[in-house]
Design a protein around this motif. Structure first.
Motif, PDB file in Angstrom:
ATOM      1  N   LEU A 125     110.701  35.473 -16.013  1.00  0.00           N
ATOM      2  CA  LEU A 125     109.414  35.201 -16.656  1.00  0.00           C
ATOM      3  C   LEU A 125     108.827  33.878 -16.178  1.00  0.00           C
ATOM      4  CD1 LEU A 125     110.278  36.328 -20.305  1.00  0.00           C
ATOM      5  CD2 LEU A 125     108.851  37.547 -18.643  1.00  0.00           C
ATOM      6  N   GLU A 126     109.667  32.868 -16.028  1.00  0.00           N
ATOM      7  CA  GLU A 126     109.186  31.574 -15.541  1.00  0.00           C
ATOM      8  C   GLU A 126     108.674  31.689 -14.102  1.00  0.00           C
ATOM      9  OE1 GLU A 126     111.514  28.080 -17.975  1.00  0.00           O
ATOM     10  OE2 GLU A 126     112.388  28.763 -16.084  1.00  0.00           O
ATOM     11  N   LYS A 127     109.391  32.421 -13.267  1.00  0.00           N
ATOM     12  CA  LYS A 127     108.968  32.588 -11.875  1.00  0.00           C
ATOM     13  C   LYS A 127     107.639  33.319 -11.793  1.00  0.00           C
ATOM     14  CE  LYS A 127     110.433  34.479  -7.420  1.00  0.00           C
ATOM     15  NZ  LYS A 127     111.497  35.222  -6.683  1.00  0.00           N
ATOM     16  N   GLN A 128     107.467  34.369 -12.584  1.00  0.00           N
ATOM     17  CA  GLN A 128     106.205  35.112 -12.591  1.00  0.00           C
ATOM     18  C   GLN A 128     105.040  34.215 -13.006  1.00  0.00           C
ATOM     19  OE1 GLN A 128     107.067  38.364 -15.253  1.00  0.00           O
ATOM     20  NE2 GLN A 128     107.925  39.652 -13.644  1.00  0.00           N
ATOM     21  N   TYR A 129     105.265  33.416 -14.017  1.00  0.00           N
ATOM     22  CA  TYR A 129     104.210  32.511 -14.504  1.00  0.00           C
ATOM     23  C   TYR A 129     103.849  31.478 -13.444  1.00  0.00           C
ATOM     24  CZ  TYR A 129     102.072  28.753 -17.228  1.00  0.00           C
ATOM     25  OH  TYR A 129     101.241  27.759 -17.680  1.00  0.00           O
ATOM     26  N   GLN A 130     104.864  30.885 -12.804  1.00  0.00           N
ATOM     27  CA  GLN A 130     104.595  29.886 -11.776  1.00  0.00           C
ATOM     28  C   GLN A 130     103.813  30.490 -10.616  1.00  0.00           C
ATOM     29  OE1 GLN A 130     108.069  27.934 -10.247  1.00  0.00           O
ATOM     30  NE2 GLN A 130     106.906  26.493  -9.010  1.00  0.00           N
ATOM     31  N   GLU A 131     104.158  31.696 -10.216  1.00  0.00           N
ATOM     32  CA  GLU A 131     103.434  32.351  -9.124  1.00  0.00           C
ATOM     33  C   GLU A 131     101.986  32.637  -9.525  1.00  0.00           C
ATOM     34  OE1 GLU A 131     105.873  35.731  -8.371  1.00  0.00           O
ATOM     35  OE2 GLU A 131     107.232  34.649  -7.004  1.00  0.00           O
ATOM     36  N   GLU A 132     101.752  33.027 -10.785  1.00  0.00           N
ATOM     37  CA  GLU A 132     100.390  33.287 -11.251  1.00  0.00           C
ATOM     38  C   GLU A 132      99.557  32.007 -11.253  1.00  0.00           C
ATOM     39  OE1 GLU A 132     100.680  35.097 -15.062  1.00  0.00           O
ATOM     40  OE2 GLU A 132     101.691  36.899 -14.320  1.00  0.00           O
ATOM     41  N   VAL A 133     100.150  30.902 -11.693  1.00  0.00           N
ATOM     42  CA  VAL A 133      99.433  29.619 -11.691  1.00  0.00           C
ATOM     43  C   VAL A 133      99.112  29.195 -10.262  1.00  0.00           C
ATOM     44  CG1 VAL A 133      99.605  27.157 -12.230  1.00  0.00           C
ATOM     45  CG2 VAL A 133     100.397  28.854 -13.885  1.00  0.00           C
ATOM     46  N   ASN A 134     100.058  29.366  -9.353  1.00  0.00           N
ATOM     47  CA  ASN A 134      99.826  29.004  -7.950  1.00  0.00           C
ATOM     48  C   ASN A 134      98.679  29.815  -7.351  1.00  0.00           C
ATOM     49  OD1 ASN A 134     101.886  27.116  -7.977  1.00  0.00           O
ATOM     50  ND2 ASN A 134     103.403  28.495  -7.077  1.00  0.00           N
ATOM     51  N   ARG A 135      98.670  31.124  -7.623  1.00  0.00           N
ATOM     52  CA  ARG A 135      97.593  31.968  -7.091  1.00  0.00           C
ATOM     53  C   ARG A 135      96.246  31.565  -7.682  1.00  0.00           C
ATOM     54  NH1 ARG A 135     101.517  36.169  -7.614  1.00  0.00           N
ATOM     55  NH2 ARG A 135     100.657  36.744  -9.651  1.00  0.00           N
ATOM     56  N   ALA A 136      96.230  31.230  -8.965  1.00  0.00           N
ATOM     57  CA  ALA A 136      94.973  30.823  -9.598  1.00  0.00           C
ATOM     58  C   ALA A 136      94.443  29.531  -8.998  1.00  0.00           C
ATOM     59  CB  ALA A 136      95.180  30.665 -11.102  1.00  0.00           C
ATOM     60  N   LEU A 137      95.342  28.583  -8.711  1.00  0.00           N
ATOM     61  CA  LEU A 137      94.911  27.309  -8.137  1.00  0.00           C
ATOM     62  C   LEU A 137      94.396  27.490  -6.711  1.00  0.00           C
ATOM     63  CD1 LEU A 137      97.712  24.904  -9.440  1.00  0.00           C
ATOM     64  CD2 LEU A 137      95.337  25.062 -10.215  1.00  0.00           C
ATOM     65  N   VAL A 138      95.057  28.349  -5.939  1.00  0.00           N
ATOM     66  CA  VAL A 138      94.582  28.617  -4.577  1.00  0.00           C
ATOM     67  C   VAL A 138      93.204  29.271  -4.624  1.00  0.00           C
ATOM     68  CG1 VAL A 138      94.990  29.986  -2.502  1.00  0.00           C
ATOM     69  CG2 VAL A 138      96.881  28.753  -3.564  1.00  0.00           C
ATOM     70  N   GLY A 139      93.031  30.248  -5.515  1.00  0.00           N
ATOM     71  CA  GLY A 139      91.737  30.899  -5.635  1.00  0.00           C
ATOM     72  C   GLY A 139      90.653  29.953  -6.100  1.00  0.00           C
ATOM     73  N   MET A 140      91.006  29.036  -6.988  1.00  0.00           N
ATOM     74  CA  MET A 140      90.034  28.054  -7.467  1.00  0.00           C
ATOM     75  C   MET A 140      89.618  27.110  -6.345  1.00  0.00           C
ATOM     76  SD  MET A 140      90.450  25.389 -10.646  1.00  0.00           S
ATOM     77  CE  MET A 140      90.907  26.740 -11.733  1.00  0.00           C
ATOM     78  N   ASN A 141      90.593  26.703  -5.537  1.00  0.00           N
ATOM     79  CA  ASN A 141      90.296  25.782  -4.442  1.00  0.00           C
ATOM     80  C   ASN A 141      89.413  26.434  -3.388  1.00  0.00           C
ATOM     81  OD1 ASN A 141      90.697  23.257  -2.964  1.00  0.00           O
ATOM     82  ND2 ASN A 141      91.917  24.492  -1.553  1.00  0.00           N
ATOM     83  N   GLU A 142      89.678  27.726  -3.115  1.00  0.00           N
ATOM     84  CA  GLU A 142      88.919  28.411  -2.073  1.00  0.00           C
ATOM     85  C   GLU A 142      87.601  28.990  -2.582  1.00  0.00           C
ATOM     86  OE1 GLU A 142      91.580  31.338  -0.585  1.00  0.00           O
ATOM     87  OE2 GLU A 142      92.802  29.908   0.558  1.00  0.00           O
ATOM     88  N   GLY A 143      87.479  29.135  -3.906  1.00  0.00           N
ATOM     89  CA  GLY A 143      86.271  29.729  -4.463  1.00  0.00           C
ATOM     90  C   GLY A 143      85.441  28.774  -5.283  1.00  0.00           C
ATOM     91  N   SER A 144      85.903  28.466  -6.493  1.00  0.00           N
ATOM     92  CA  SER A 144      85.108  27.671  -7.431  1.00  0.00           C
ATOM     93  C   SER A 144      84.796  26.284  -6.903  1.00  0.00           C
ATOM     94  CB  SER A 144      85.846  27.569  -8.773  1.00  0.00           C
ATOM     95  OG  SER A 144      86.112  28.842  -9.292  1.00  0.00           O
ATOM     96  N   PHE A 145      85.816  25.571  -6.393  1.00  0.00           N
ATOM     97  CA  PHE A 145      85.588  24.213  -5.924  1.00  0.00           C
ATOM     98  C   PHE A 145      84.636  24.184  -4.725  1.00  0.00           C
ATOM     99  CE2 PHE A 145      89.789  22.398  -7.721  1.00  0.00           C
ATOM    100  CZ  PHE A 145      89.194  22.321  -8.966  1.00  0.00           C
TER     101      PHE A 145
END
Length: 280
Positions: free
Chosen positions: A228-248
């Protein structure tokens, strides 16, 4: 003079590892620096709620071991127990200091399972969480058996890293409840980061997690926790990458003062100083 309600809101919003600085700011906001405001019942309750909900870590006096505070391992008053060190201790919610450690074993019908979880959890924490020695940073874990719900076992992990010289702090919290009857694992995993150099940027994310048919051994329970911890960490990482490439990127000025589009893929090739020299 700051009111108890305002001070309580300051305390509740404290970023990880920065309570000392918030207390100093609260004292500076009072007209005469009167420390009695920190002893107001509402403010004291805010300190306790903050420390318990944040799973704050503290070092036991006279040792290097970190312990954590939560609603699940609370005894009476400001006393808590820790199954990792088999001790009870007193916790000052304003200074976040643990003191008066005493040998203590919490009686529970789940003692054997708690010991099994504790053993597997020790290996997991040693592998994935940093061992910090400073008061502002550290990791701790404990397994508690809430007396009001004897069929539940609380599995708690907290890791804080505060680096004031680098203007950054963060905390990871895992709070899971294992039900011995239904063999389910439910709870939350949360990550909070505060970066405050020449600005104020915060990340605060929490995920509700649940798993059925977990098993009834410590190794099986911790294996699911790790998943569960690994899944959550991977989801946060993907969200941050998407934010950096999109929203920012969407926030950037599309046309600079030169009225020419910037090719972001070639951004490393741009030289501001060279352009300035060329315009002289």
């Amino acid at each position: 003079m700051a009111s108890a309600e305002v001070v309580s809101s300051f305390v509740q919003g404290t970023p990880p590892g920065e309570l000392k600085e918030v207390v100093q700011s609260i004292q500076a906001l009072t007209s005469d620096g009167d420390p009695s405001l920190l002893q107001h019942p509402k403010v004291k309750a805010a300190f306790q709620n903050y420390n318990e909900s944040q799973l704050v870590c503290a070092k036991l006096s006279g040792g290097s071991q970190h312990v954590l505070v939560s609603p699940y391992n609370r005894l009476e008053g400001n006393k808590y127990y820790d199954t990792t060190t088999s001790t009870s201790f007193t916790f000052d919610h304003t200074t976040q200091k643990a003191s008066n450690p005493q040998s203590y074993t919490h009686d529970s019908t789940n003692n054997d399972l708690i010991s099994s979880i504790q053993k597997s959890l020790a290996t997991h924490v040693a592998e994935h969480y940093p061992a910090q020695s400073s008061a502002a940073a550290g990791s701790a874990y404990t397994v508690a058996s809430p007396s009001e719900t004897p069929t539940e076992i609380a599995i708690l992990i907290s890791a804080t890293k505060a680096s004031p010289q680098n203007f950054v702090s963060g905390r990871w919290r895992t709070t899971l409840l294992y039900n011995t009857g239904s063999r389910t694992l439910t709870g939350t995993i949360a990550a909070q980061v505060h970066y405050y150099e020449d600005g104020n940027v915060a990340l605060n994310t929490t995920k509700q997690v649940s798993e059925n048919n977990v098993g009834d051994s410590g190794s099986e329970i911790v294996r699911v926790l790790a998943k569960l911890e690994k899944q959550y960490q991977e989801e946060v990482n993907r969200a941050l990458v998407g934010m950096n490439e999109g929203s920012f990127r969407g926030l950037r000025r599309q046309l600079p003062v030169t009225r020419q589009r910037i090719e972001w893929e070639k951004i490393r090739g741009y030289g501001l100083s060279d352009n300035l020299k060329g315009n002289k």
